[in-house]
Design an enzyme around this catalytic site. Structure first.
Site, PDB file in Angstrom:
ATOM      1  CB  CYS A 185      -0.919   0.014   1.221  1.00  0.00           C
ATOM      2  SG  CYS A 185      -1.856  -1.507   1.442  1.00  0.00           S
ATOM      3  CG  HIS A 321      -2.326   4.388   5.479  1.00  0.00           C
ATOM      4  ND1 HIS A 321      -1.931   4.232   4.168  1.00  0.00           N
ATOM      5  CD2 HIS A 321      -2.705   3.154   5.909  1.00  0.00           C
ATOM      6  CE1 HIS A 321      -2.064   2.971   3.815  1.00  0.00           C
ATOM      7  NE2 HIS A 321      -2.529   2.288   4.850  1.00  0.00           N
ATOM      8  CG  HIS A 361      -6.552   1.123   0.539  1.00  0.00           C
ATOM      9  ND1 HIS A 361      -5.470   1.274  -0.291  1.00  0.00           N
ATOM     10  CD2 HIS A 361      -6.046   0.783   1.768  1.00  0.00           C
ATOM     11  CE1 HIS A 361      -4.363   1.037   0.384  1.00  0.00           C
ATOM     12  NE2 HIS A 361      -4.688   0.745   1.640  1.00  0.00           N
TER      13      HIS A 361
END
Length: 886
Positions: A185, A321, A361
């Site tokens: 990620c 995040h 995401h």
């Protein structure tokens, strides 16, 4: 602020962000992304049953209680402009759409920065990463006919992540370092950090950095797993008390980076400045491979702030995040607070948000997407809202932290009354599975004082690989000008001239205002497109007899430095040798206009002015890159031709002119055009007009010589003549600006996945068995099989430790959900952390099966938070290491 002042205030480690490109769910461009963010728009789509069936979902998916029909996808992933990049159809069909999307994005990002690789004086690097190719797994591998028809190496090259950056370097002729970055990620923000380090070490002079992720397995939504990372309702709620998971999506983002000093000196647009960045890894002192770490996150944030050379309280926004998980969010805020507390005790001064609440995401593209959002916020001086925040997660102590969740669109004001001149600053975090953490500190771009432009007229040029693309480019530019009427028109013209690749189909618009440009661009009959010719010849024509008037061409003399220099130089030389002064004849002072007008009636003075003026015009045009094949004229033309070729110096030409002698020249010379010479374009050196030999086609004569010249230059360029565009702006500072990028002509290149035959299910059998009571031995046997399946072991002992045997947080969730399905019990995932062996977990499950659920409701105060898991894991590892030392 002036350039020198900015340069003196720099540390030398600043990196400028000079261009961006991206494709996001519900936002195919950067501009549309900003609009969606400001509107507080969620682009995660929730599919209807009809849409699900159109996408191939059956009842086993649609009716499943854990199926979530939410998608965060991008449009057009099946389409690609293969012809633009010289890729054949077979190769295009075999290519991972991630690589195709990134390739188009790289071109768009460079155009957004206003740079053409072939004309850039330096090397350009590429740093990026992509997700696993689900196109290979889901589509290509399901087609035996495809696998048997193509070389396996070709399929691998088209889908291996290794080809992402190197293919981009190859197709765009980028000769700097070309690195793949893979850290899950955090990939794309780590890529930005790596690119910055490469620039600071002078490995390259410009860099593309970013990431891309396309997941084809999510086209009908996904299956929710209790206490897993994905949201049960298709919404991502960062920092909220109801946060219970994220939504994975597809997207691509790229930024163009350059050392700030170089960007300032070359007139690049500067969208924001990277003040500092850092990357680290959590190491092994945490509960599992995929678990987050407060220590790791806090350390990377603190290091980035230290590298930026600033205090934490000067950062007034953090793009987190922010995955929207009940356990991950508290860890992130705790880590941020710990890092900020190293230099400030202030509370509630820094706004925080997460773009994942809007888009979901984006995996390997997530970090750069958050960076792009923050760059836009700095550029527009507004902070967009973070969505779905109503009440804070009870495990987050916002009241005693520097942070406040930003829930509405607000002006980005300086928070420090005592430091109003302090630039706006922000931090961006991205944390990856496996523990690689990245943090970047941004600062708003310095404000430069723009130069005034002396010309009233501006030349807008467009080109494309096809006539249709050129038409679309014209309409795009017209739309941009309507929306951005206040944008500096000289900078727009400059960017189009120096910051775009020249293709075969071309169009030129000469204008004095954005409104005039829009009108022409929308009408294909005005300044119609042309197709470049091969080997276009260019001629200069010098008149022998003219009748100049006072102040003829004065706009040219005032605005064009090279013309003025050449005119004054030759006029001065002639005055030195004879006393006749062309400058005082043509451009006298106000009190001598009448006298100059009388003097210009004399043939001798007319000849002097004619020679000097056309000499200056010829040198201006050659300075702009126009090299004539032949100069047509009399003896004076021979002298001008000789100065252009370097055969004669200006002093020698002036002396020869006055003595009426000739000199040899390496350039061809035609004293009188016989009409038999080759075809081509002829520029009249007296009025700057243009005509085509033997065709009788002449350019329009304008009331301004500058306009005549620009029209001539535009026509020549549209017919294939090269122009040294940057020389048209010598003596002034022009700025590259963000303009519409190339209108790709995409076609479908796609290998469809094979469809299951009638009666087959595309989903795994997820039927729920009826509840039964198992013996202790049966429970242990079932758990043993589950562990073997999930961890991938052949032998598992009843007393083997789950995490020491290879388990991690993801596998723990899978084990728990399988236990819930088989045993029909409410088993919190936390108990896999507490009951770490099959024996311990079996004993607990047996208790659940024989007791009422209400009796067995776990004490919430004793359930470990993720931070607690990390600390417990650290203690265990330290104990083991201590025993090992003894």
């Amino acid at each position: 602020m002036k350039l020198d002042g900015i340069l003196q205030s720099m540390s030398g480690n600043e990196i400028a962000i000079i261009g961006m490109a991206g494709r996001f769910p519900g936002a195919p461009t950067i501009r549309e992304l900003w609009d969606r963010l400001c509107d507080g728009h969620e682009t995660i789509r929730h599919l209807s049953e009809e849409e699900l069936r159109e996408r191939g979902a059956g009842d086993d998916i649609i009716r499943h209680p854990h199926h979530v029909p939410a998608v965060a996808s991008i449009d057009g992933m099946k389409h690609f402009d293969a012809e633009f990049f010289g890729i054949n159809p077979h190769e295009a069909r075999l290519m991972d759409p991630q690589q195709r999307l990134f390739l188009e994005g790289a071109w768009e990002a460079l155009e957004d920065a206003g740079h053409v690789p072939d004309r850039f004086d330096g090397t350009i690097g590429v740093f990026a990463g992509s997700s696993l190719s689900t196109y290979l797994l889901k589509n290509i591998m399901s087609r035996p006919d495809i696998l048997q028809s193509f070389d396996p190496v070709q399929i691998e090259i088209g889908n291996a992540p290794d080809s992402l950056t190197t293919r981009t370097s190859y197709k765009l002729n980028l000769r700097g370092p070309s690195h793949i970055v893979q850290s899950a990620c955090s990939t794309s923000l780590v890529a930005v950090h790596a690119a910055c380090q490469s620039l600071l070490s002078y490995e390259c002079d410009m860099a593309l950095a970013g990431g891309v992720s396309i997941n084809l397995t999510h086209d009908t939504g996904y299956f929710y797993m209790e206490e897993g990372i994905v949201s049960p309702d298709g919404h991502c709620r960062p920092f909220d008390k109801d946060a219970n998971g994220t939504v994975f999506g597809s997207g691509m983002g790229i930024v163009v980076l350059r050392r700030l000093e170089d960007a300032l000196r070359s007139g690049d647009q500067i969208l924001a400045v990277v003040k500092g960045s850092a990357v680290n890894n959590d190491g092994s002192l945490k509960v599992g491979y995929t678990a987050p770490s407060i220590d790791g996150q806090a350390e990377v944030i603190a290091e980035a702030i230290a590298n930026a050379g600033i205090e934490a309280d000067s950062i007034t926004y953090v793009e987190a995040h922010g995955t929207g998980t009940s356990l991950g969010d508290p860890i992130e805020i705790a880590a941020l607070t710990r890092a900020f507390r190293l230099s400030t005790n202030k509370n509630a001064f820094c706004r925080i948000g997460s773009i994942k609440s809007n888009l979901g995401h984006l995996a390997h593209a997530a970090g750069v997407t958050g960076l792009i959002k923050t760059v836009l916020a700095l550029h527009h001086q507004k902070i967009p809202p973070s969505l779905h925040f109503r009440e804070p997660n009870p495990q987050i102590d916002f009241a005693n932290s520097p942070f406040v969740v930003n829930t509405r669109l607000v002006p980005w004001k300086c928070q420090h009354q005592e430091r109003q001149d302090q630039p706006r600053r922000a931090g961006i975090s991205s944390f990856g599975f496996g523990g690689t953490n990245a943090h970047v500190v941004l600062e708003e771009a310095p404000s430069l004082i723009a130069d005034q432009h002396k010309r009233k007229d501006h030349l807008l040029i467009l080109s494309a690989k096809s006539m249709d693309a050129l038409k679309n480019a014209s309409l795009r530019l017209a739309d941009y000008l309507q929306r951005n009427a206040a944008t500096n028109l000289p900078d727009i013209a400059y960017t189009l001239q120096v910051g775009r690749q020249a293709f075969r189909f071309r169009r030129v618009v000469l204008c004095r205002s954005a409104e005039e440009a829009c009108s022409v661009l929308k009408d294909p009959n005005r300044t119609p497109p042309t197709k470049t010719r091969e080997g276009t010849s260019l001629f200069f024509s010098m008149r022998s007899f003219v009748h100049p008037v006072v102040y003829y061409g004065h706009d040219l003399y005032e605005t064009e430095e090279m013309f003025r220099h050449s005119f004054d130089q030759m006029s001065g030389l002639l005055r030195k040798y004879k006393g006749s002064d062309a400058k005082s004849l043509l451009y006298p002072t106000a009190d001598k206009i009448s006298d100059a007008a009388r003097q210009l009636l004399l043939p001798a003075n007319q000849a002097v002015v004619s020679f000097v003026f056309q000499y200056a015009m010829a040198h201006l045009l050659t300075h702009w890159g126009l090299s004539p094949h032949t100069l047509i004229g009399d003896e004076a033309g021979r002298l001008v031709s000789a100065t252009l070729s370097g055969t004669l110096s200006p002093e020698e030409a002036a002396s020869h002119y006055l003595r009426k002698t000739s000199a040899s020249s390496t350039m061809n010379f035609v004293q009188q055009d016989s009409g038999k010479s080759e075809e081509g374009f002829v520029v009249d050196l007296w009025d700057g007009s243009l005509y085509e030999k033997h065709c009788g086609v002449s350019s329009e004569i304008h009331d301004s010589l500058v306009r005549n010249l620009l029209s001539t230059v535009g026509t020549l360029w549209s017919n294939g003549v090269s122009i040294a565009w940057d020389r048209l702006y010598e003596g002034e500072r022009r700025q590259r600006v963000s303009l519409p990028t190339y209108p790709f002509e995409r076609k479908k290149y796609w290998i469809e996945a094979s469809t299951p035959t009638h009666g087959e299910s595309s989903a795994k059998d997820r039927s729920i068995p009826e509840k039964v009571i198992y013996t202790r031995e049966e429970i242990e046997s079932i758990l043993t099989d589950i562990w073997k399946d999930k961890i991938g072991l052949e032998h598992v002992g009843l007393h083997d430790h789950f995490f020491e045997s290879g388990g991690d947080s993801f596998l723990a969730i899978q084990v728990v959900n399988e236990c819930r399905r088989i045993f029909q019990i409410d088993l919190p995932v936390v108990h896999v952390y507490e009951k770490r062996t099959i024996s311990e977990l079996a004993a607990y499950i047996e208790t659940l099966l024989v007791n009422e659920p209400s009796v067995l409701e776990p004490d919430r105060e004793n359930i470990l938070t993720e931070a607690g898991h990390v600390q417990r894991r650290k203690q265990l590892l330290l104990q083991q290491r201590s025993r090992g030392r003894r």
